[in-house]
Structure formats: structure tokens, C-alpha cells
Scaffold this motif. Structure first.
Motif, mmCIF file in Angstrom:
data_model
loop_
_atom_site.group_PDB
_atom_site.id
_atom_site.type_symbol
_atom_site.label_atom_id
_atom_site.label_comp_id
_atom_site.label_asym_id
_atom_site.label_seq_id
_atom_site.Cartn_x
_atom_site.Cartn_y
_atom_site.Cartn_z
ATOM 1 N N TYR A 166 33.636 12.958 52.423
ATOM 2 C CA TYR A 166 34.551 14.003 52.546
ATOM 3 C C TYR A 166 35.323 14.839 51.514
ATOM 4 O O TYR A 166 35.333 16.040 51.668
ATOM 5 N N GLY A 167 34.972 14.088 50.343
ATOM 6 C CA GLY A 167 35.242 14.878 49.199
ATOM 7 C C GLY A 167 34.329 16.130 48.831
ATOM 8 O O GLY A 167 34.576 17.029 48.488
ATOM 9 N N MET A 168 33.003 15.520 49.126
ATOM 10 C CA MET A 168 32.072 16.597 48.832
ATOM 11 C C MET A 168 32.011 17.636 49.822
ATOM 12 O O MET A 168 31.882 18.988 49.357
ATOM 13 N N ILE A 169 32.341 17.696 51.114
ATOM 14 C CA ILE A 169 32.446 18.699 51.979
ATOM 15 C C ILE A 169 33.687 19.552 51.315
ATOM 16 O O ILE A 169 33.665 20.767 51.516
ATOM 17 N N ALA A 170 34.739 19.193 50.984
ATOM 18 C CA ALA A 170 36.067 19.595 50.746
ATOM 19 C C ALA A 170 35.507 20.595 49.288
ATOM 20 O O ALA A 170 35.882 21.830 49.292
ATOM 21 N N ILE A 171 34.565 20.210 48.588
ATOM 22 C CA ILE A 171 34.420 20.970 47.375
ATOM 23 C C ILE A 171 33.505 21.800 47.762
ATOM 24 O O ILE A 171 33.656 23.026 47.431
ATOM 25 N N ILE A 172 32.486 21.831 48.724
ATOM 26 C CA ILE A 172 31.787 22.961 49.293
ATOM 27 C C ILE A 172 32.636 23.918 49.851
ATOM 28 O O ILE A 172 32.088 25.101 49.712
#
Length: 129
Positions: free
Chosen positions: A42-48
Motif C-alpha cells: 500500500y505504501g508503494m501504491i501511495a508513493i506512485i
């Protein structure tokens, strides 16, 4: 304001909303039995979603992540299928019941699908400042 400017503004707002949503998803996962996996996803998706407002995200990266999340979601599909075949579907929104592992598995499956949809949204034309 031109139509392109309105579209860019709308996409930026949607990306900020997605960023906040996935940050919240990530934070909620900190009390999960496997927090590192879900916080990272979820953190990776947020950053993207946030970076997409300022920088072009390579489509190959988005496709790799989409494929990876779809492959990972396959392991949760049997739980989703079990939940889909029960009568009391509202249990999904209640407490985790250890005798019903399909509840958590279905939540994880749906979370992965939401993440995939957010990445598919990013495949559209990039937004810049």
C-alpha cells in the motif's frame, strides 16, 4: 482554463485522494499479522500516486506491478470464492473471526484489486506540474 488544464487538475486531485487513501490503508496494516508485506504494497501504491503528479511513471514499471499484484491476488481468490458463496456477506465488514479465514483473505484480495485499479488509473496520460 482549457479542457487539458481541467483534466490535469482533476487527475492531480484524484491522485492526492488516492495517495491519502493508500497511506491510510498502509497505516491500518501495522496491526496485521504480516504488516511488512501489506504496508509495503500500500505504501508503494501511495508513493506512485503522489509521484504521478510530478513525474512520468514508466509504463513498464506499472505493468510489472500490476502483474505482480494480480499474481499475488490469485492466492487469495479461494477465500474470496468462499466468502462469495456464504449467505451473510456483511460479515466482511465486521471483526476478524479466526474460524472464518475467508473474511481476512477476501479483504486482502479486494485490497489487492483496489491497488491494481489505482495502478491502471496511472497508465493514463501522465500529469505534470
Amino acid at each position: 482554463m482549457t479542457a487539458d488544464q481541467n483534466t490535469n487538475k482533476s487527475r492531480k486531485i484524484i491522485n492526492i485522494i488516492l495517495f491519502i487513501l493508500f497511506v491510510l490503508f498502509a497505516l491500518v496494516q501495522l496491526n496485521d499479522p504480516d504488516p511488512l508485506v501489506w504496508f509495503t504494497i500500500y505504501g508503494m501504491i501511495a508513493i506512485i500516486c503522489l509521484l504521478a503528479n510530478y513525474k512520468k511513471i514508466p509504463k513498464i514499471l506499472l505493468w510489472i506491478l500490476i502483474l505482480g499484484l494480480i499474481i499475488y491476488s490469485v492466492s487469495y481468490f479461494p477465500y474470496f470464492n468462499d466468502w462469495f458463496n456464504i449467505d451473510h456477506k456483511e460479515e466482511l465488514f465486521g471483526k476478524m473471526v479466526y474460524e472464518k479465514p475467508y473474511l481476512e483473505g477476501t479483504r486482502e484480495f479486494l485490497g489487492l484489486l483496489i491497488a491494481v485499479l489505482a495502478l491502471i488509473y496511472q497508465l493514463k496520460r501522465p500529469v505534470f506540474k
